[in-house]
Scaffold this active site. Structure first.
Site, PDB file in Angstrom:
ATOM      1  N   ASP A   1       0.652  -1.303   0.012  1.00 11.01           N
ATOM      2  CA  ASP A   1      -0.291  -0.256   0.556  1.00 11.01           C
ATOM      3  C   ASP A   1       0.889   1.656   0.361  1.00 11.01           C
ATOM      4  O   ASP A   1       1.751   1.382   1.162  1.00 11.01           O
ATOM      5  CB  ASP A   1      -0.870  -0.238   1.197  1.00 11.01           C
ATOM      6  CG  ASP A   1      -1.946   1.756   1.380  1.00 11.01           C
ATOM      7  OD1 ASP A   1      -1.603   2.104   0.610  1.00 11.01           O
ATOM      8  OD2 ASP A   1      -3.104   0.453   1.596  1.00 11.01           O
TER       9      ASP A   1
ATOM     10  N   SER B   1      -7.340   3.984  -0.839  1.00 12.72           N
ATOM     11  CA  SER B   1      -7.067   2.285  -1.234  1.00 12.72           C
ATOM     12  C   SER B   1      -8.118   1.730  -1.090  1.00 12.72           C
ATOM     13  O   SER B   1      -8.341   0.771  -1.773  1.00 12.72           O
ATOM     14  CB  SER B   1      -6.346   2.429  -0.063  1.00 12.72           C
ATOM     15  OG  SER B   1      -4.789   2.400   0.335  1.00 12.72           O
TER      16      SER B   1
ATOM     17  N   ASP C   1       4.224  -9.031  18.843  1.00 14.81           N
ATOM     18  CA  ASP C   1       3.379  -9.648  17.294  1.00 14.81           C
ATOM     19  C   ASP C   1       4.772  -9.798  16.387  1.00 14.81           C
ATOM     20  O   ASP C   1       5.405  -9.582  16.785  1.00 14.81           O
ATOM     21  CB  ASP C   1       3.548  -8.318  17.373  1.00 14.81           C
ATOM     22  CG  ASP C   1       2.096  -6.912  18.177  1.00 14.81           C
ATOM     23  OD1 ASP C   1       1.397  -8.273  18.941  1.00 14.81           O
ATOM     24  OD2 ASP C   1       2.147  -5.621  18.302  1.00 14.81           O
TER      25      ASP C   1
END
Length: 525
Positions: free
Chosen positions: A53, A103, A297
């Site tokens: 992106d 987007s 994470d």
């Protein structure tokens, strides 16, 4: 990188690069590799779609240099994983109503095959931004649904919230990309029957793997977050009282389904025995790679690997979207350092995807949805830090950064002068805006695997969905798989599809002959 180290590296390079024979030899190697390529006309069992992106050409180039410099190389000569893809094209990114897209509009184009308006998801351009009643009857489906309907397993992996524009376009239909939960919707939209994006994640398509962030859009208002129980902004947002995480678990009763929100539980998920996985690691978007806590994470490499290992058990194949979503968000903040590190991590995820799949049966696509206003300028020396300053000063006798933005928060003028930048800075911008905007130039699409040669030339962005679907024989256009019922392996190592008579029909010439015969029979009938 220290300048002394850079000079030493350049000295080593000059031993070869000052010799014309070096460049001629390298060019001949590249030429021969192109000449040796074999056309892969197989049916794509799997589609692995990597979406960077905001990863425009400048970001791509700068990230290549950074990747090399992080390995103590000069950087310019570094080969990214995506550099090795044989088929390359350009994609026009404008939306129906704007020269420069967002987007949501771009994702609807390359995933659903239809260009649309700014800020709308999974609907045609007949729908209007934020107007619920215009959504009805104008919904368009995505290649993720086409793949699921064809019996394939499907998944989404993102570094943003799973309700964000790019992943949402795989499953949702919304007149506004901002309707993450029902709390984000106006009463009029709810009264007219529109549904928030998080709720559609459960309702519209049976998605096998869902990995990203976005916990707070899934739970009732005020629900304490398991990781940040004292943070008010991390708490659940839903006004309807629904706990979508619990609902998802109930929906998967009888299946091996795991919901996880931390790395320990994620690592414990056995992909060989798992049917469904929902992993939401943050209340909103995931942390930037440079700031990620590896104990809490997983990286995009790890999430990509887990998703593929779960999905690839399906003998009919899979479709997986992997989004490097925070490249864009870093650029919006004028933070090129973060954007480039996100892109480098994204490239490593691509490498992992190639490692886990077979080229003869997996179509792998890498693409950006749109670009950003970041530029690469100032005549920096070979090997100079891509995140540093130009060796040239401007006419105001002040330095400037090699990477700059056309607009954004990096614009700083005090008493009519630019600041004297130090090592602690965000890249300069020409125009003051709170957030840097997107830019409108074409973006690159790179492909390898079955029918990769379809991704060449300059194409409209909505073409991408149709080309992927054609290669995999999903959706409405099944011409590529007609008459192909089994596979054989040819000398190139590619699996060639065979027709009913057992003759190989992987080559373009033979395929053209077959089509000619079919056309002749049609005329005679």
């Amino acid at each position: 990188m220290h300048f002394t180290l850079t000079r030493a590296l350049i000295a080593q390079l000059l031993d070869n690069t000052e010799n014309p024979g070096f460049w001629r030899s390298e060019a001949q190697k590249s030429l021969q590799s192109v000449l040796d390529r074999k056309l892969n006309s197989n049916i794509a069992k799997n589609i692995l779609f990597f979406l960077g992106d905001g990863m425009g050409i400048t970001t791509y180039t700068a990230a290549r240099i950074l990747k090399g410099q992080l390995q103590n190389q000069t950087g310019e000569e570094t080969v990214m994983t995506m550099d090795t893809f044989p088929s390359v094209g350009l994609v026009k990114t404008y939306s129906v109503d704007f020269q420069i897209p967002d987007s949501a509009a771009t994702a609807t184009a390359y995933l659903c095959g239809v260009k649309t308006n700014l800020n709308t998801i999974g609907v045609s351009a007949a729908a209007r931004n934020g107007v619920c009643k215009t959504q009805k009857g104008n919904e368009v489906t995505s290649i993720l649904k086409w793949a699921k309907d064809a019996g394939k397993s499907v998944g989404i992996v993102t570094t943003t919230r799973v309700q964000h524009a790019t992943p949402a376009a795989t499953y949702a239909h919304s007149a506004s990309r901002k309707w993450y939960s029902d709390a984000d919707m106006p009463d009029a939209a709810k009264n007219e029957g529109c549904t928030d994006i998080a709720a559609q994640l459960l309702k519209n398509i049976d998605i096998d793997v869902i990995i990203g962030g976005g916990r707070k859009y899934m739970t009732p208002k005020g629900t304490k977050d398991p990781e940040y129980p004292r943070d008010f902004f991390s708490r659940g947002k839903r006004k309807d009282g629904r706990n979508l995480i619990d609902e998802w678990k109930i929906m998967k009763t009888g299946k091996v389904a795991h919901y996880v929100w931390n790395k320990t539980d994620f690592d414990a998920v056995n992909p060989e025995t798992t049917d469904y996985l929902m992993a939401l690691f943050e209340p909103g978007d995931l942390r930037f790679e440079a700031e990620r806590d590896p104990s809490m994470d997983p990286s995009i490499v790890e999430t990509t690997e887990k998703a593929i290992r779960i999905l690839q058990k399906n003998p009919k194949g899979f479709f997986l979207l992997v989004e490097g979503g925070r490249i864009d968000q870093a650029h919006h903040a004028g933070r090129a350092y973060m954007a480039l590190h996100e892109t480098v991590a994204f490239d490593y995820a691509i490498a992992k995807g190639l490692e886990l799949t077979k080229e003869h049966e997996t179509l792998t696509i890498v693409m950006a949805d749109h670009s950003h206003t970041v530029t690469f300028n100032g005549y920096p020396f070979r090997g100079q830090s891509i995140l540093g300053k130009s060796p040239l000063w401007a006419t105001d006798l002040m330095p400037y950064t090699t990477l700059m933005y056309g607009n954004g928060p990096g614009h700083k003028i005090t008493n009519g002068k630019r600041p004297d930048i130090s090592d602690d800075y965000i890249q300069l911008s020409a125009v003051p805006t709170e957030s840097a905007t997107h830019s409108g130039e074409d973006v690159a699409v790179l492909a390898r695997g079955p029918m990769a040669h379809l991704f060449q030339g300059v194409q409209e962005q909505n073409y991408i969905a149709h080309a992927m679907a054609y290669a995999a024989c999903v959706g409405a256009d099944l011409r590529h798989c007609q008459g192909k019922t089994k596979t054989s392996v040819d000398h190139t190592g590619f699996t060639e599809n065979a027709n009913v008579a057992g003759r190989p029909c992987g080559s373009v010439a033979l395929l053209s002959s077959l089509l000619s015969v079919l056309l002749a029979l049609t005329i005679l009938m």
